[in-house]
Write an enzyme that holds these catalytic residues in place. Structure first.
Site, mmCIF file in Angstrom:
data_model
loop_
_atom_site.group_PDB
_atom_site.id
_atom_site.type_symbol
_atom_site.label_atom_id
_atom_site.label_comp_id
_atom_site.label_asym_id
_atom_site.label_seq_id
_atom_site.Cartn_x
_atom_site.Cartn_y
_atom_site.Cartn_z
ATOM 1 N N ASP A 1 0.847 -1.189 0.000
ATOM 2 C CA ASP A 1 0.000 0.000 0.000
ATOM 3 C C ASP A 1 0.885 1.241 0.000
ATOM 4 O OD1 ASP A 1 -3.225 0.535 0.940
ATOM 5 O OD2 ASP A 1 -1.812 2.213 1.089
ATOM 6 N N ILE A 2 0.487 2.237 -0.775
ATOM 7 C CA ILE A 2 1.287 3.458 -0.911
ATOM 8 C C ILE A 2 1.275 4.289 0.379
ATOM 9 C CG2 ILE A 2 -0.491 5.062 -1.783
ATOM 10 C CD1 ILE A 2 1.552 5.761 -4.036
ATOM 11 N N GLN B 1 -14.743 2.896 0.705
ATOM 12 C CA GLN B 1 -13.938 2.294 -0.359
ATOM 13 C C GLN B 1 -13.456 3.399 -1.290
ATOM 14 O OE1 GLN B 1 -15.944 -0.571 -2.883
ATOM 15 N NE2 GLN B 1 -14.087 -0.997 -4.064
ATOM 16 N N HIS C 1 -10.220 -5.360 -3.765
ATOM 17 C CA HIS C 1 -8.905 -5.654 -3.180
ATOM 18 C C HIS C 1 -9.080 -5.993 -1.717
ATOM 19 C CE1 HIS C 1 -9.729 -1.352 -2.848
ATOM 20 N NE2 HIS C 1 -9.086 -1.372 -1.705
ATOM 21 N N HIS D 1 -6.950 -5.841 1.898
ATOM 22 C CA HIS D 1 -5.792 -5.341 2.631
ATOM 23 C C HIS D 1 -5.310 -6.455 3.570
ATOM 24 C CE1 HIS D 1 -6.789 -0.884 2.043
ATOM 25 N NE2 HIS D 1 -7.926 -1.467 1.687
ATOM 26 N N ASN E 1 -13.021 -3.287 1.849
ATOM 27 C CA ASN E 1 -14.018 -2.225 1.934
ATOM 28 C C ASN E 1 -14.943 -2.288 0.728
ATOM 29 O OD1 ASN E 1 -13.074 -0.960 4.356
ATOM 30 N ND2 ASN E 1 -11.317 -0.212 3.193
HETATM 31 P P1 AMP Z 1 -9.830 1.229 -0.009
HETATM 32 O O1 AMP Z 1 -10.298 2.356 0.856
HETATM 33 O O2 AMP Z 1 -10.090 -0.116 0.591
HETATM 34 O O3 AMP Z 1 -10.356 1.358 -1.426
HETATM 35 O O4 AMP Z 1 -8.253 1.352 -0.045
HETATM 36 C C1 AMP Z 1 -7.513 1.813 -1.131
HETATM 37 C C2 AMP Z 1 -6.061 1.742 -0.739
HETATM 38 O O5 AMP Z 1 -5.281 1.911 -1.902
HETATM 39 C C3 AMP Z 1 -5.603 2.818 0.264
HETATM 40 O O6 AMP Z 1 -5.087 2.181 1.431
HETATM 41 C C4 AMP Z 1 -4.524 3.593 -0.505
HETATM 42 O O7 AMP Z 1 -3.459 3.997 0.316
HETATM 43 C C5 AMP Z 1 -4.092 2.579 -1.547
HETATM 44 N N1 AMP Z 1 -3.529 3.119 -2.776
HETATM 45 C C6 AMP Z 1 -4.029 4.122 -3.533
HETATM 46 N N2 AMP Z 1 -3.253 4.328 -4.607
HETATM 47 C C7 AMP Z 1 -2.249 3.422 -4.536
HETATM 48 C C8 AMP Z 1 -1.119 3.130 -5.347
HETATM 49 N N3 AMP Z 1 -0.859 3.804 -6.468
HETATM 50 N N4 AMP Z 1 -0.290 2.137 -4.953
HETATM 51 C C9 AMP Z 1 -0.529 1.453 -3.817
HETATM 52 N N5 AMP Z 1 -1.576 1.677 -3.011
HETATM 53 C C10 AMP Z 1 -2.426 2.653 -3.357
#
Ligand code: AMP
Length: 123
Positions: free
Chosen positions: A32-33, A97, A103, A105, A90
Site C-alpha cells: 500500500d502506498i 472504499q 482488493h 488489505h 471495503n
Molecule cells: P480502499 O479504501 O479499501 O479502497 O483502499 C484503497 C487503498 O489503496 C488505500 O489504502 C490507498 O493507500 C491505496 N492506494 C491508492 N493508490 C495506490 C497506489 N498507487 N499504490 C498502492 N496503493 C495505493
C-alpha cells in the site's frame, strides 16, 4: 459499472508502477502506498470486479479459489501468519472504499487494536 480507469486497473496494465510482492495468473499483490501498519499489502484479482460484493456475486469458483488461496500464501510469505494479521475488504460508501477495483488489505506486523477506527461505533 466497472471503471477501467481506476488506479488498480492502471497498475494491473503496467501503466503505473507498484511495489510488487507477488503475482500469478489470477492476482497481483503490492505494498500500500500509504501503509497503515508495518505490513500493509493489497491483494488484487486480475479480473474486473468493483468490490467484494461484485466479486463474490460474479466471479467463477476457480477465480474465487485462486484469489483466497493467494491471500493466504502471501500472508505466510510476509511472515505475519505467526504473529497474526487482519484482512480488510471495503465495499462502498459506508466502508469508505476509495479504489473501485476489489482488493483485500493484509495488515500486520504490530498489535492492530480495535476492530474499527473509533472502536465500537454501535454504542
Ligand atoms: P480502499 O479504501 O479499501 O479502497 O483502499 C484503497 C487503498 O489503496 C488505500 O489504502 C490507498 O493507500 C491505496 N492506494 C491508492 N493508490 C495506490 C497506489 N498507487 N499504490 C498502492 N496503493 C495505493
Amino acid at each position: 459499472m466497472y471503471d477501467s480507469n481506476n488506479i488498480f486497473a492502471k497498475i494491473l496494465r503496467g501503466e503505473i508502477p507498484c511495489k510488487k510482492v507477488f503475482e500469478n495468473e489470477a492476482v497481483l499483490a503490492f505494498h500500500d502506498i500509504a501503509p497503515a501498519a508495518p505490513v500493509h499489502v493489497l491483494v488484487v484479482p486480475k479480473g474486473a470486479y468493483v468490490s467484494f460484493d461484485d466479486f463474490s456475486a460474479k466471479a467463477p469458483p476457480v477465480e474465487l479459489h485462486a484469489f483466497w488461496e493467494a491471500v493466504g500464501k502471501i500472508a505466510r510469505d510476509l511472515g505475519v501468519d505467526k504473529s497474526g494479521y487482519r484482512l480488510i475488504a471495503n465495499h462502498g460508501k459506508d466502508a469508505a472504499q476509495a479504489v473501485p477495483h476489489f482488493h483485500v488489505h493484509i495488515l500486520g506486523g504490530t498489535a492492530l487494536g480495535g476492530l474499527v477506527a473509533g472502536d465500537r461505533l454501535a454504542r
